[in-house]
Scaffold this motif. Structure first.
Motif, PDB file in Angstrom:
ATOM      1  N   ASP B  38       0.830  -1.199   0.000  1.00 12.01           N
ATOM      2  CA  ASP B  38       0.000   0.000   0.000  1.00 12.01           C
ATOM      3  C   ASP B  38       0.866   1.251   0.000  1.00 12.01           C
ATOM      4  O   ASP B  38       0.749   2.122  -0.878  1.00 12.01           O
ATOM      5  N   ALA B  39       1.771   1.318   0.980  1.00  7.72           N
ATOM      6  CA  ALA B  39       2.608   2.504   1.110  1.00  7.72           C
ATOM      7  C   ALA B  39       3.557   2.626  -0.072  1.00  7.72           C
ATOM      8  O   ALA B  39       3.807   3.718  -0.577  1.00  7.72           O
ATOM      9  N   TYR B  40       4.091   1.505  -0.506  1.00 11.73           N
ATOM     10  CA  TYR B  40       4.998   1.471  -1.650  1.00 11.73           C
ATOM     11  C   TYR B  40       4.345   2.151  -2.855  1.00 11.73           C
ATOM     12  O   TYR B  40       4.919   3.033  -3.486  1.00 11.73           O
ATOM     13  N   ASP B  41       3.108   1.733  -3.134  1.00 16.22           N
ATOM     14  CA  ASP B  41       2.448   2.249  -4.332  1.00 16.22           C
ATOM     15  C   ASP B  41       2.014   3.694  -4.175  1.00 16.22           C
ATOM     16  O   ASP B  41       2.097   4.479  -5.112  1.00 16.22           O
ATOM     17  N   LEU B  42       1.535   4.033  -2.986  1.00 10.91           N
ATOM     18  CA  LEU B  42       1.134   5.417  -2.753  1.00 10.91           C
ATOM     19  C   LEU B  42       2.341   6.337  -2.851  1.00 10.91           C
ATOM     20  O   LEU B  42       2.261   7.454  -3.335  1.00 10.91           O
ATOM     21  N   PHE B  43       3.471   5.838  -2.354  1.00  9.31           N
ATOM     22  CA  PHE B  43       4.675   6.638  -2.385  1.00  9.31           C
ATOM     23  C   PHE B  43       5.157   6.836  -3.825  1.00  9.31           C
ATOM     24  O   PHE B  43       5.473   7.942  -4.240  1.00  9.31           O
ATOM     25  N   CYS B  44       5.194   5.715  -4.549  1.00  6.28           N
ATOM     26  CA  CYS B  44       5.779   5.758  -5.888  1.00  6.28           C
ATOM     27  C   CYS B  44       5.010   6.653  -6.836  1.00  6.28           C
ATOM     28  O   CYS B  44       5.601   7.256  -7.730  1.00  6.28           O
ATOM     29  N   ILE B  45       3.714   6.735  -6.620  1.00  6.51           N
ATOM     30  CA  ILE B  45       2.917   7.424  -7.622  1.00  6.51           C
ATOM     31  C   ILE B  45       3.313   8.893  -7.749  1.00  6.51           C
ATOM     32  O   ILE B  45       3.264   9.461  -8.843  1.00  6.51           O
ATOM     33  N   SER B  46       3.781   9.512  -6.659  1.00  8.01           N
ATOM     34  CA  SER B  46       4.114  10.934  -6.762  1.00  8.01           C
ATOM     35  C   SER B  46       5.358  11.152  -7.637  1.00  8.01           C
ATOM     36  O   SER B  46       5.426  12.130  -8.379  1.00  8.01           O
ATOM     37  N   THR B  47       6.321  10.237  -7.546  1.00  4.45           N
ATOM     38  CA  THR B  47       7.481  10.388  -8.429  1.00  4.45           C
ATOM     39  C   THR B  47       7.104  10.007  -9.850  1.00  4.45           C
ATOM     40  O   THR B  47       7.565  10.624 -10.809  1.00  4.45           O
ATOM     41  N   PHE B 142      -8.291  -1.464  -4.819  1.00  7.09           N
ATOM     42  CA  PHE B 142      -9.335  -2.353  -4.311  1.00  7.09           C
ATOM     43  C   PHE B 142      -8.730  -3.438  -3.420  1.00  7.09           C
ATOM     44  O   PHE B 142      -9.229  -3.724  -2.338  1.00  7.09           O
ATOM     45  N   GLY B 143      -7.661  -4.036  -3.896  1.00  9.32           N
ATOM     46  CA  GLY B 143      -6.981  -5.067  -3.105  1.00  9.32           C
ATOM     47  C   GLY B 143      -6.368  -4.486  -1.843  1.00  9.32           C
ATOM     48  O   GLY B 143      -6.495  -5.068  -0.761  1.00  9.32           O
ATOM     49  N   ILE B 144      -5.736  -3.319  -1.976  1.00 11.47           N
ATOM     50  CA  ILE B 144      -5.154  -2.668  -0.801  1.00 11.47           C
ATOM     51  C   ILE B 144      -6.246  -2.353   0.208  1.00 11.47           C
ATOM     52  O   ILE B 144      -6.098  -2.580   1.409  1.00 11.47           O
ATOM     53  N   GLY B 145      -7.371  -1.875  -0.316  1.00  8.06           N
ATOM     54  CA  GLY B 145      -8.502  -1.579   0.563  1.00  8.06           C
ATOM     55  C   GLY B 145      -8.945  -2.802   1.332  1.00  8.06           C
ATOM     56  O   GLY B 145      -9.261  -2.724   2.511  1.00  8.06           O
ATOM     57  N   GLY B 146      -8.946  -3.944   0.664  1.00  6.78           N
ATOM     58  CA  GLY B 146      -9.324  -5.172   1.348  1.00  6.78           C
ATOM     59  C   GLY B 146      -8.371  -5.510   2.469  1.00  6.78           C
ATOM     60  O   GLY B 146      -8.754  -6.093   3.479  1.00  6.78           O
ATOM     61  N   ASP B 147      -7.129  -5.116   2.282  1.00  5.75           N
ATOM     62  CA  ASP B 147      -6.137  -5.450   3.289  1.00  5.75           C
ATOM     63  C   ASP B 147      -6.320  -4.689   4.587  1.00  5.75           C
ATOM     64  O   ASP B 147      -5.955  -5.179   5.644  1.00  5.75           O
ATOM     65  N   TYR B 148      -6.862  -3.506   4.515  1.00  6.05           N
ATOM     66  CA  TYR B 148      -7.035  -2.700   5.738  1.00  6.05           C
ATOM     67  C   TYR B 148      -7.862  -3.434   6.788  1.00  6.05           C
ATOM     68  O   TYR B 148      -7.353  -3.743   7.861  1.00  6.05           O
ATOM     69  N   PRO B 149      -9.144  -3.705   6.499  1.00  8.34           N
ATOM     70  CA  PRO B 149      -9.944  -4.325   7.555  1.00  8.34           C
ATOM     71  C   PRO B 149      -9.443  -5.720   7.924  1.00  8.34           C
ATOM     72  O   PRO B 149      -9.458  -6.095   9.084  1.00  8.34           O
ATOM     73  N   LEU B 150      -8.973  -6.478   6.927  1.00  9.72           N
ATOM     74  CA  LEU B 150      -8.595  -7.865   7.203  1.00  9.72           C
ATOM     75  C   LEU B 150      -7.328  -7.938   8.046  1.00  9.72           C
ATOM     76  O   LEU B 150      -7.274  -8.682   9.029  1.00  9.72           O
ATOM     77  N   SER B 151      -6.324  -7.151   7.680  1.00 10.87           N
ATOM     78  CA  SER B 151      -5.086  -7.177   8.459  1.00 10.87           C
ATOM     79  C   SER B 151      -5.342  -6.753   9.890  1.00 10.87           C
ATOM     80  O   SER B 151      -4.890  -7.395  10.834  1.00 10.87           O
TER      81      SER B 151
END
Lengths: 404, 541
Positions: B38-47, B142-151
């Protein structure tokens, strides 16, 4: 998948009447469960009481399938003859037959309007004085009544004339359970000493004697209710091995299957009205629904009771399973509550993905997307760069437009 | 109505008392890998958006490096956030319906496939590239979102009572490693390409400053994001269902004890299988008055605090650009080539993460079970409000005036320190606690749904923060806004708005109860039936 159970329990007060048995009393005309169904509970305290409290009596409650709600007792009637020991609900609505230590009584059940129980006028004289019965049951059409005595006496009566058509005084030491087949042709009875014996009712002949193996004891028997699967299910207990169910084929009385289904002895057995599932209750109070085709547990209700399950009955469309425990509680276990199946949920995701892909494609193809993306070179701006550019092809500009 | 027999509480009680052990740490890594991605992708998108702008939106007539038009930038950035929001709601609900473990593998699988997919493109045109990217990023979200509640649910249900907060926080803190991982990959890949192709800066050679090979940089960065997730996939599939789901929702105590005995050293010997009393209790659903009465305010608290926090948290990136330029980490776009830009932005973000974000996460891990969630959240909101106000009132004096070097005058050290502290107190504060508390408050059968709802509110806040404030922060007078943007309310007013939002979050925290040191069943009231059998009788004869 959430399990939902409705309880009906007696309080621990000794003065209160203990629950002895219970049965569904569906509205007779309907083949469906309907939005709600009536349940009859037999209670007995062992005392003769003529005061206003119904100490020995039948209670009617209503169960709402959709809300999974069991009502309080709608009506109760004093049985007057002592503790009601067994009840059998007539499938066509003739009433509730109740057996006592040495007598029988029929109660009419009024299902139209507010439900009401009333002692019937019929005397049932052939049934009186035949002793304590371990099991009583009607056949599917309500034309036969079978009784299995504590003294080992098996009887089949025509209903409602009560003409005795099968009479076996010494079938065994004591009858544990009996059942009439779907076509009313056979009667099966289990006993601890003789295994399971099957009669053809019309000819009054024993057609099969199913003998338990060494160290095995038969307990309960049920005929399949599925015309395409002419089977007889007999539950058995093998010492130290827990409870199992054996399956016999009605055509040649050969044993077609045997499956251990419980770690503890099976203490009650039931079949759905379509014969697709059987229900088992064990001595630990667990209830399970078993798929007949795979003989695998389809749904388990662990610790439904804290004492042996003494009776089980499916509702008409197997939406719920009524179980009675020896600790004097009755539960309604919802089975066929509509739940999302795994594959349905996963296909929803898949459909959503495909649908979004379609939307993306439509947007991609439409001219709207060109206005949105605002590429400096317009719609056909090439993907940048072609692979040749990397590998030093000097003509890469000509190859622009090649797929990456 | 349903039953919960006391023996299930003995199973769960044994879990609550279990010693902290190796499997707990394994679970943190397995569960945390979703957040890493999640963080990896959110981070990368700005660069990556910078690079995409240079690659696909260079227009020689402007004399500037290409940059994504506002709406395209919003689409590329926002589509993943929208996907996350949907995924949180959907998978949250699914986690309660099918069980956490069953769905857990699929969210990771979705992340892996879509991470790889975002690096690929359909078709021959630039339009195909951006469209494909948006498509896959939606489903990645969508997949990252699923990870929030489940994790969160899985970790809270695995943990013991004493260190539960720290464990959930540690899962969340994997985000910090995700940022660092993303930064490292970006730095390494861009540095490698920069060294391989000696490209001039933009002012020297506008076209040559963006080598065609740079197109591979962002693709490689995205696809490598799938690697850590793929490594944990096997372990995720092997994970047993949480005991709380099995015992409280699927009602199978033996299975629960068996599952937990397989992975944890828990002593189940004193668990009495033949319980003496069966109790019944209303199993109310989400849309019932009973839920509203019991958990309504709590849900309002968890959703609103998360919503308000994320507005503030995601809009902090807005003034990142000014900060980086101010302290000279980031020369103006014209003075760099495309690869240099990726390298510089990644390095700057990694430094901020290393100095403020990551310590914030681990401060939470260290202190959450000592001082409690409530205090941390309150403190976090308080300091965020404070620093935001200082930044708002003193923004221009601190930053200085634009000059050829970037910004001249002003107090850049204070500027950066304030900025870093807001990030630090977001993470050693509400960013972590809003994630933890919803996983603890609600009954097992609704736990992941409620966490999903709270998280989705958070993402809604993130969308408001990232885009609402992107437009709002533009200059008030025509000509001031960045190209393509309409006029807004200005940076200063935006900060005042954010300070107010943080203040609101501070107030809403009072709706959320403290969960430190209490068992999950205690918090949700699921063991009340076991304690008071007298009022559980549905009917007596």
């Amino acid at each position: 998948m959430s399990r939902r159970v409705s309880y009906l329990r007696s309080t621990r007060n000794e003065e209160e009447a203990a629950l002895t048995c219970a049965a569904w009393a569906p509205r007779p005309a309907s083949d469906r469960d309907g939005p709600s169904s009536l349940l009859v509970f037999a209670r007995g305290s062992g005392k003769d009481g003529n005061n206003s409290d119904v100490l020995n009596g039948l209670h009617v409650a209503e169960y709402d399938f959709d809300k999974d709600n069991l009502s309080d007792t709608i009506c109760a009637v004093n049985t007057e003859d002592g503790i009601p020991l067994r009840i059998a609900v007539h499938p066509k609505g003739d009433g509730v037959l109740c057996s006592f230590s040495n007598s029988f009584k029929l109660f009419d059940i009024q299902t139209v309007g507010s439900a009401r129980l009333k002692a019937s006028d019929s005397q049932l004289s052939p049934l009186q004085g035949i002793g304590m019965q371990n099991c009583i049951t009607f056949d599917r059409d309500g034309l036969l009544l079978a009784t299995g005595g504590k003294d080992g006496h098996v009887r089949v009566f025509q209903w409602p004339s009560l003409v005795l058509i099968l009479d076996e005084p010494k079938a065994s030491k004591s009858i544990q359970d009996l059942d009439i087949s779907l076509d009313s042709a056979y009667l099966a009875a289990t006993s601890e000493d003789k295994g399971c014996r099957v009669w053809e009712i019309t000819t009054v002949k024993v057609v099969a004697d199913l003998i338990p193996g060494k160290e095995e004891k038969f307990s309960y028997c049920r005929f399949s209710r599925d015309g395409k699967l002419p089977f007889l299910f007999v539950s058995s207990t093998e010492s130290k091995k827990g409870g199992a169910v054996g399956v016999w084929d009605l055509s040649d009385w050969s044993k077609v299957g045997y499956k251990k289904l419980s770690a503890f002895p099976i203490s009650s057995l039931a079949v759905t009205r379509d014969g697709k599932y059987i229900g088992i209750g064990n001595s630990k109070g667990d209830v399970a629904v078993v798929n007949v085709k795979s003989m695998a547990v389809y749904r388990r209700f662990g610790s439904a009771h804290v004492a042996p399950v003494t009776a089980l009955e499916f509702s008409k469309q197997r939406r719920a399973l009524l179980s009675v425990g020896a600790e004097s509680t009755a539960h309604v276990n919802v089975i066929e509550k509509w739940e999302w199946k795994d594959w349905q949920l996963y296909s929803i995701v898949l459909i959503l993905i495909l649908f979004s892909a379609l939307l993306f494609w439509l947007f991609f193809e439409s001219t709207m997307s060109d206005d949105f993306w605002q590429f400096p070179m317009g719609r056909s701006q090439p993907a940048h760069p072609p692979p040749e550019a990397i590998w030093g092809n000097p003509n890469w500009e000509n190859a622009a437009g090649k797929e990456l | 109505m349903g039953t919960t027999d006391p023996s299930s509480f003995e199973v769960l009680g044994a879990l609550d008392r279990a010693k902290t052990q190796w499997y707990h740490f394994t679970t943190i890594v397995i569960a945390g890998m979703g957040f890493f991605t999640d963080a990896y992708d959110l981070f990368c998108i700005s660069t990556v958006t910078k690079l995409l702008g240079r690659l696909y939106y260079y227009d020689p007539s402007t004399g500037k490096p290409g940059s994504l038009p506002p709406n395209v930038s919003a689409a590329v950035n926002g589509v993943a956030l929208c996907g996350t929001l949907c995924g949180q709601l959907f998978f949250g609900w699914l986690g309660d319906k099918l069980g956490r473990k069953k769905v857990y593998g699929y969210t990771l699988l979705l992340m892996i496939i879509t991470s790889i997919g975002s690096g690929l493109s359909f078709g021959h045109s630039a339009k195909g590239v951006i469209s494909t990217l948006c498509f896959f990023r939606f489903w990645l979200g969508f997949g990252i979102g699923g990870d929030y509640p489940l994790s969160a649910t899985i970790m809270s249900e695995y943990a013991n009572k004493k260190t539960r907060g720290a464990f959930i926080a540690a899962v969340f803190a994997m985000q910090g490693f995700g940022i660092l991982g993303g930064a490292t990959v970006s730095i390494v890949v861009s540095a490698a390409f920069r060294n391989a192709f000696n490209t001039p800066i933009f002012t020297v050679d506008p076209v040559g400053s963006t080598p065609p090979q740079a197109d591979y940089v962002w693709r490689i960065i995205f696809m490598l994001g799938a690697l850590p997730a793929a490594c944990t996939f096997y372990y995720r599939m092997k994970m047993p269902e949480t005991a709380r789901y099995t015992a409280l929702v699927a009602h199978n105590n033996k299975r629960a004890a068996l599952d937990m005995g397989r992975v944890l050293q828990v002593d189940f010997t004193n668990i009495n299988e033949s319980n003496t009393l069966t109790t019944t209790k209303q199993e109310y659903g989400l849309f019932t008055t009973q839920f509203a009465k019991r958990h309504g305010l709590q849900l309002l608290g968890t959703t609103s605090t998360w919503f308000l926090l994320d507005i503030a948290f995601y809009s902090q990136n807005l003034f990142q650009k000014d900060i980086f330029t101010a302290i000279g980490w980031l020369p103006s776009a014209k003075k760099m080539n495309a690869l240099e830009e990726v390298f510089r932005i990644s390095r700057a973000q990694a430094l901020i993460a290393l100095c403020s974000t990551v310590p914030g996460y681990w401060f939470t891990v260290a202190f959450i079970d000592i001082v409690g969630r409530w205090i941390i959240q309150l403190m976090g909101f308080f300091f965020m409000t404070l620093f935001m106000l200082i930044l708002a009132l003193d923004y221009y004096p601190l930053r200085g005036q634009p000059c050829p070097k970037g910004f001249c005058g002003g107090n850049h050290i204070t500027f950066v320190v304030l900025y870093a502290f807001t990030f630090f107190f977001a993470n050693f504060g509400p960013n972590a606690t809003t994630f933890i508390v919803p996983a603890e408050l609600f009954p097992a059968r609704l736990r992941s749904t409620c966490h999903g709802i709270s998280a989705a509110c958070g993402k809604a806040g993130a969308i408001v923060g990232a885009f609402g404030f992107l437009y709002a922060a533009q200059g008030q007078h025509p000509g001031e806004p960045d190209p393509g943007y309409p006029t807004g309310i200005g940076v200063k007013n935006s900060f005042i708005g954010l300070a107010v939002i943080n203040g609101l979050g501070f107030l809403m925290t009072f709706l959320v109860p403290e969960t430190k040191g209490r068992s999950l069943e205690d918090l949700s009231g699921e063991n009340e039936a076991a304690k008071e059998p007298s009022n559980t009788t549905v009917q007596s004869a």
